[in-house]
Design a protein around this motif. Sequence first.
Motif, PDB file in Angstrom:
ATOM      1  N   PHE A   1       0.832  -1.204   0.000  1.00 39.71           N
ATOM      2  CA  PHE A   1       0.000   0.000   0.000  1.00 39.71           C
ATOM      3  C   PHE A   1       0.870   1.258   0.000  1.00 39.71           C
ATOM      4  N   LYS A   2       0.361   2.292  -0.714  1.00 38.60           N
ATOM      5  CA  LYS A   2       1.015   3.608  -0.708  1.00 38.60           C
ATOM      6  C   LYS A   2       0.960   4.232   0.663  1.00 38.60           C
ATOM      7  N   TRP A   3      -0.173   3.995   1.310  1.00 36.68           N
ATOM      8  CA  TRP A   3      -0.384   4.625   2.617  1.00 36.68           C
ATOM      9  C   TRP A   3      -1.315   3.740   3.434  1.00 36.68           C
ATOM     10  N   VAL A   4      -1.055   3.663   4.734  1.00 37.77           N
ATOM     11  CA  VAL A   4      -1.995   3.018   5.670  1.00 37.77           C
ATOM     12  C   VAL A   4      -2.082   3.908   6.907  1.00 37.77           C
TER      13      VAL A   4
ATOM     14  N   PRO B   1      -1.713   5.027  10.801  1.00 33.78           N
ATOM     15  CA  PRO B   1      -0.568   4.755  11.675  1.00 33.78           C
ATOM     16  C   PRO B   1      -0.637   3.416  12.416  1.00 33.78           C
ATOM     17  N   PHE B   2      -1.840   2.965  12.821  1.00 37.82           N
ATOM     18  CA  PHE B   2      -1.888   1.707  13.586  1.00 37.82           C
ATOM     19  C   PHE B   2      -1.385   0.511  12.765  1.00 37.82           C
ATOM     20  N   ALA B   3      -1.404   0.661  11.435  1.00 38.43           N
ATOM     21  CA  ALA B   3      -1.005  -0.471  10.580  1.00 38.43           C
ATOM     22  C   ALA B   3       0.432  -0.348  10.064  1.00 38.43           C
ATOM     23  N   GLU B   4       1.047   0.798  10.302  1.00 36.94           N
ATOM     24  CA  GLU B   4       2.419   0.982   9.797  1.00 36.94           C
ATOM     25  C   GLU B   4       3.330  -0.091  10.379  1.00 36.94           C
ATOM     26  N   GLY B   5       4.101  -0.715   9.532  1.00 37.56           N
ATOM     27  CA  GLY B   5       5.037  -1.740  10.017  1.00 37.56           C
ATOM     28  C   GLY B   5       4.379  -3.077  10.285  1.00 37.56           C
TER      29      GLY B   5
ATOM     30  N   LEU C   1       3.665 -11.943  15.887  1.00 35.96           N
ATOM     31  CA  LEU C   1       3.760 -11.444  17.269  1.00 35.96           C
ATOM     32  C   LEU C   1       3.791  -9.909  17.305  1.00 35.96           C
ATOM     33  N   ARG C   2       4.340  -9.297  16.245  1.00 38.21           N
ATOM     34  CA  ARG C   2       4.369  -7.829  16.193  1.00 38.21           C
ATOM     35  C   ARG C   2       2.967  -7.219  16.239  1.00 38.21           C
ATOM     36  N   ALA C   3       1.983  -7.978  15.789  1.00 39.28           N
ATOM     37  CA  ALA C   3       0.620  -7.449  15.769  1.00 39.28           C
ATOM     38  C   ALA C   3       0.051  -7.276  17.178  1.00 39.28           C
ATOM     39  N   LEU C   4       0.798  -7.708  18.193  1.00 40.38           N
ATOM     40  CA  LEU C   4       0.367  -7.480  19.591  1.00 40.38           C
ATOM     41  C   LEU C   4       1.041  -6.252  20.184  1.00 40.38           C
ATOM     42  N   ARG C   5       1.705  -5.470  19.354  1.00 38.15           N
ATOM     43  CA  ARG C   5       2.520  -4.369  19.895  1.00 38.15           C
ATOM     44  C   ARG C   5       1.694  -3.295  20.597  1.00 38.15           C
ATOM     45  N   HIS C   6       0.381  -3.244  20.326  1.00 40.88           N
ATOM     46  CA  HIS C   6      -0.456  -2.251  21.008  1.00 40.88           C
ATOM     47  C   HIS C   6      -0.809  -2.707  22.423  1.00 40.88           C
ATOM     48  N   THR C   7      -0.339  -3.903  22.825  1.00 39.59           N
ATOM     49  CA  THR C   7      -0.582  -4.438  24.165  1.00 39.59           C
ATOM     50  C   THR C   7       0.762  -4.709  24.847  1.00 39.59           C
ATOM     51  N   ASP C   8       0.688  -5.110  26.147  1.00 41.66           N
ATOM     52  CA  ASP C   8       1.919  -5.500  26.850  1.00 41.66           C
ATOM     53  C   ASP C   8       2.040  -7.021  26.919  1.00 41.66           C
ATOM     54  N   ILE C   9       1.262  -7.727  26.142  1.00 41.13           N
ATOM     55  CA  ILE C   9       1.163  -9.176  26.328  1.00 41.13           C
ATOM     56  C   ILE C   9       2.491  -9.885  26.078  1.00 41.13           C
TER      57      ILE C   9
ATOM     58  N   MET D   1       7.815   1.653   5.061  1.00 37.79           N
ATOM     59  CA  MET D   1       7.375   2.921   5.655  1.00 37.79           C
ATOM     60  C   MET D   1       7.593   4.126   4.718  1.00 37.79           C
ATOM     61  N   LYS D   2       8.616   4.027   3.873  1.00 42.41           N
ATOM     62  CA  LYS D   2       9.011   5.186   3.058  1.00 42.41           C
ATOM     63  C   LYS D   2       7.825   5.856   2.343  1.00 42.41           C
ATOM     64  N   PRO D   3       7.010   5.115   1.599  1.00 49.36           N
ATOM     65  CA  PRO D   3       5.937   5.801   0.868  1.00 49.36           C
ATOM     66  C   PRO D   3       4.845   6.386   1.761  1.00 49.36           C
ATOM     67  N   PHE D   4       4.718   5.903   2.990  1.00 51.65           N
ATOM     68  CA  PHE D   4       3.600   6.359   3.827  1.00 51.65           C
ATOM     69  C   PHE D   4       3.683   7.863   4.092  1.00 51.65           C
ATOM     70  N   ARG D   5       4.891   8.377   4.281  1.00 51.04           N
ATOM     71  CA  ARG D   5       5.055   9.823   4.539  1.00 51.04           C
ATOM     72  C   ARG D   5       4.666  10.610   3.291  1.00 51.04           C
ATOM     73  N   GLU D   6       5.176  10.124   2.137  1.00 52.93           N
ATOM     74  CA  GLU D   6       4.932  10.810   0.861  1.00 52.93           C
ATOM     75  C   GLU D   6       3.453  10.875   0.507  1.00 52.93           C
ATOM     76  N   HIS D   7       2.726   9.789   0.843  1.00 51.68           N
ATOM     77  CA  HIS D   7       1.333   9.686   0.394  1.00 51.68           C
ATOM     78  C   HIS D   7       0.336   9.951   1.517  1.00 51.68           C
ATOM     79  N   ALA D   8       0.815  10.479   2.624  1.00 51.31           N
ATOM     80  CA  ALA D   8      -0.111  10.742   3.747  1.00 51.31           C
ATOM     81  C   ALA D   8      -1.177  11.737   3.310  1.00 51.31           C
ATOM     82  N   PRO D   9      -2.449  11.489   3.710  1.00 48.51           N
ATOM     83  CA  PRO D   9      -3.509  12.426   3.332  1.00 48.51           C
ATOM     84  C   PRO D   9      -3.236  13.808   3.922  1.00 48.51           C
ATOM     85  N   ALA D  10      -3.597  14.836   3.175  1.00 47.41           N
ATOM     86  CA  ALA D  10      -3.307  16.210   3.630  1.00 47.41           C
ATOM     87  C   ALA D  10      -4.113  16.549   4.866  1.00 47.41           C
TER      88      ALA D  10
END
Length: 216
Positions: free
Chosen positions: A7-10, A12-16, A171-179, A207-216
Amino acid sequence: MPTVTAFKWVPPFAEGLVRDLRVRWALEETGLAYEDRLLGFEDTATPEYRAWQPFGQVPAYRDGTVEMFESGAIVLWIAQSSDQLMPADPADRAMVMTWMFAALNSVEPSVSELSGIDLFHADEAWTRERRPQVEARVRQRLSALQTALGDRPWLVEGRFSAADILMTHVLRALRHTDIVADYPALAAYVARAEARPAFQRALADQMKPFREHAPA
Ligand SMILES: N[C@@H](CCC(=O)N[C@@H](CS)C(=O)NCC(=O)O)C(=O)O
């Protein structure tokens, strides 16, 4: 040269976390140059893209020989053509494939359900009853995984493999928790995998394109 869709952009919760990272990482580990084909969400609905990825998702992959979708299958294909990600010994190869499926079939479903609840349905009443059950299932899986890993650095025969790419990404998908932090051997395993230069390059390239294509 292989092509991977991303994806050009996602948000922030999905970045990485987007699954093209698995494929980028496998390619980086094997030293294969590739190009990414960046898509907007609208591009995934075209007949041309659906003929390549029937569900309109990323990643899809093609090289001079094959055209594929499903990140696990793509990582397996890449791994099979390199001894960096797949050992030569048949018993070890079988274990790498086993752990690849374990990551996707035995660990990822409950992790995905938990992150789906937390990221998309957090304020909905039904999650108050469902979330504790799902978290308990995630913890059961992580506890068993930690026991299986024991004091080895990687899942199979002490060497990094395609299985570690998939398991780390799940396992990275649990990064929003302390599990994960509650399972010190798994926390160390994820940190060890993320410290690999190939992972760092793959992450930076996602990550590179996400900054470039971030919605205004
Ligand atoms: N099982 C597929 C899942 C792919 C997937 O869920 N991709 C997400 C990004 S990580 C996506 O494209 N989501 C948009 C959608 O489903 O419409 C795989 O591993 O390749």
